[in-house]
Design an enzyme around this catalytic site. Structure first.
Site, PDB file in Angstrom:
ATOM      1  CG  HIS A 208      39.061  40.479  37.985  1.00 40.03           C
ATOM      2  ND1 HIS A 208      38.889  41.628  37.008  1.00 40.03           N
ATOM      3  CD2 HIS A 208      38.560  40.802  39.054  1.00 40.03           C
ATOM      4  CE1 HIS A 208      38.107  42.627  37.655  1.00 40.03           C
ATOM      5  NE2 HIS A 208      37.854  42.036  39.038  1.00 40.03           N
TER       6      HIS A 208
ATOM      7  CB  SER B 228      38.525  44.367  41.906  1.00 39.20           C
ATOM      8  OG  SER B 228      37.420  43.621  41.842  1.00 39.20           O
TER       9      SER B 228
ATOM     10  CG  ASN C 260      37.577  47.340  36.225  1.00 42.68           C
ATOM     11  OD1 ASN C 260      36.517  47.479  35.820  1.00 42.68           O
ATOM     12  ND2 ASN C 260      37.825  46.539  37.558  1.00 42.68           N
TER      13      ASN C 260
ATOM     14  CD  GLU D  61      40.311  41.612  33.539  1.00 45.83           C
ATOM     15  OE1 GLU D  61      40.467  42.557  32.916  1.00 45.83           O
ATOM     16  OE2 GLU D  61      40.632  41.708  34.898  1.00 45.83           O
TER      17      GLU D  61
END
Ligand SMILES: NC(=O)c1ccc[n+]([C@@H]2O[C@H](COP(=O)([O-])OP(=O)(O)OC[C@H]3O[C@@H](n4cnc5c(N)ncnc54)[C@H](O)[C@@H]3O)[C@@H](O)[C@H]2O)c1
Length: 510
Positions: free
Chosen positions: A148, A127, A198, A160
């Protein structure tokens, strides 16, 4: 680089290393998609337990009628565990979901390279680490990419695909096909901090915290306005309590540092003392809210003041909701004044301007002035902002009027952009900068935010709905008021707003 038949329809042999939360979800996703999946974990029996847990989950889906029992029978033959890393030898792709530790991941990737064939793709579910740093432990970094997923993997239908600087394009297209073949949206992202979801999700927290830091509003008021006014499923403080402030605090600091102290991501000084005090959120029973038996203790709503008799209200004729506000005044039995001079309450609706400045610009008495946010739907919740001089009697009269048809009202202190304007402008600006830096294609950015963060709209589309010129007005207003470079508009946003074109407009071909 890439598996020979990576079109999503052909069954592959997929290795999953790590049988924890994410590894199990990845096993389930790809086993359900028809691939042979073999799972390894360094802890003895952990992989076998992980696969058993996946099969138990699938059994419960069969019991609920959401999976055919013959589908489960065939998955049983395809989802297996192994006791040695060397058993991953025939894999077309290996996906790593082990502890988030760069040294441990680098060591694993170097060992994997000695086991699998040259055509095998190695993917990391990290992450927060730099994918290139993991890839550089390999002799063939071109085969290494990020993949991800989000928790829970089978339900969060986006992944991702992270292209590190030396990742081969063929590895990216193979992973994209693999993900899409399993029914998830694959978004291709550059190896940049926070990747896409994120990164794009930062604005909700940073601006929410900044609003509370400035004492414009409290955490539950910010959450209420953003849920009711903008359609977020949860506000930033509810989300921080859910994730745990200890975890979120580390993410906020790490993204800020990885972006070389970019002011847009500057963490709030409100957070470390709360982490030190153990106010993590749900898991410690107290965070921004208190929790009893796992349930949030909802702050009791305050009843609005009562409406004074013979109230006269002046509404700025330029106010975007002037008709709706006039209707409210009439229905409440108040009187609409023709000029501000004799009115008890003056209502204004600024964009990118605080209530004090708006009152002065319009030549109003700040003592009798109150602002109402024009960008949130007036029928859901109204945000009422005071000037620094608004009299208590004026505040109460305006509050009573705005609540007179039963719609909840949030009263906040003076601030350029209320709550909703500030947060939406920050989110749009960060997304515009993601587009400017080509961290992802615009279409992938929009989809990843909708699916990964559950926002009602992709951020650039949202900016179009509010209006790029208004977003610019809010950011420029904040820049003027605070001088803080976190509010500087992205060139992507500024140019499209100047041209009056959609924020989804790509760069001209070169
Ligand atoms: N949990 C999430 O919400 C989430 C979301 C996206 C990405 N991630 C990332 O996914 C990865 C895994 O996270 P998780 O939450 O599943 O962790 P977890 O702690 O639930 O599971 C990790 C598993 O890896 C095993 N393991 C550790 N070192 C190993 C090694 N050297 N070789 C083999 N197995 C090893 C552990 O025994 C454990 O079973 C991390 O990189 C994390 O940052 C987590």
């Amino acid at each position: 680089m890439g598996f020979s038949q990576a079109n999503g329809a052909s069954a592959l042999r997929i290795g999953v290393v790590g049988a924890g939360t994410m590894g199990r979800g990845i096993v389930q996703l790809f086993a359900q998609a028809g691939h042979a999946v073999v799972c390894f974990d360094e802890k003895p029996d952990a992989a076998a337990r992980g696969v058993a847990a996946v099969l138990a989950t699938l059994e419960s889906l069969v019991a609920k009628g959401r999976l055919a029992s013959n589908a489960l029978d065939s998955i049983r033959g395809r989802a297996t565990s192994c006791a040695s890393l060397a058993d991953l030898v025939g894999c077309d792709v290996v996906i790593e979901a082990i502890v988030e530790d760069i040294a441990v991941k680098r060591d694993l990737f170097a060992r994997l390279e000695g086991i699998v064939s040259d055509s095998c793709i190695l993917a990391t579910n990290t992450s927060s680490l730099i994918v290139a740093e993991i890839a550089s432990a390999c002799r063939h970094p071109a085969r290494v990419a990020g993949l991800h997923f989000f928790n829970p993997v089978p339900l969060m239908k986006v992944a991702e695909v992270i292209a590190a600087v030396r990742t081969a394009p063929s590895a990216i297209s193979a992973l994209r096909a693999l993900v899409e073949g399993a029914g998830h949206k694959a978004v291709v992202v550059a190896d940049q901090p926070g990747f896409l979801v994120n990164h794009a999700g930062r604005g909700l927290y940073t601006e929410g915290l900044r609003i509370v830091e400035e004492k414009v509003a409290g955490p539950s008021e910010v959450d209420d306005v953003l849920r009711d006014g903008l359609g977020f499923r949860m506000g930033p403080f509810e989300l921080l309590d859910l994730t745990g402030l200890d975890v979120s605090s580390r993410v906020m600091t790490s993204i800020y540092q990885q972006f070389q102290e970019e002011p847009r991501f500057r963490p709030s000084s409100l957070v470390p003392p709360r982490v030190a005090a153990g106010l993590y959120g749900r898991k410690t029973g107290e965070g921004w809210y208190r929790y009893e038996k796992g349930q949030k203790v909802q702050p009791a709503p305050k009843s609005p003041p009562s409406l004074p008799s013979a109230l006269s209200v002046w509404i700025d004729p330029e106010a975007p909701d002037s008709d709706a506000l006039a209707g409210l005044v009439g229905n409440a039995g108040a009187r609409q004044g023709l000029s501000p001079s004799g009115a008890d309450v003056c209502l204004v609706q600024p964009i990118g301007e605080d209530a004090t400045t708006a009152a002065l610009r319009l030549g109003l008495d700040p003592v009798r002035s109150v602002a109402v946010d024009p960008i949130t739907p007036l029928f859901r919740r109204r945000t009422m902002m005071l000037t620094v001089a608004t009299a208590s009697a004026v505040r109460d009269a305006a509050h009573a009027l705005l609540a007179s048809d039963g719609v909840p009202v949030t009263v906040i202190g003076d601030s350029v952009g209320f709550i909703a304007q500030r947060v939406i402008a920050t989110i749009v600006n960060i997304a515009a900068n993601i587009a400017q830096r080509a961290i992802a294609e615009v279409e992938d950015l929009e989809a990843a935010v909708r699916i990964g963060l559950g926002y009602p709209f992709g951020p650039l589309h949202w900016g179009d709905r509010v209006g790029p010129a208004k977003i610019m007005q809010i950011l420029n207003g904040q820049m003027r008021a605070t001088g803080d470079p976190r509010y500087r508009p992205s060139p992507w946003l500024a140019r499209r707003a100047a041209l009056g074109v959609s924020l989804l407009t790509p760069e001209a071909p070169r």
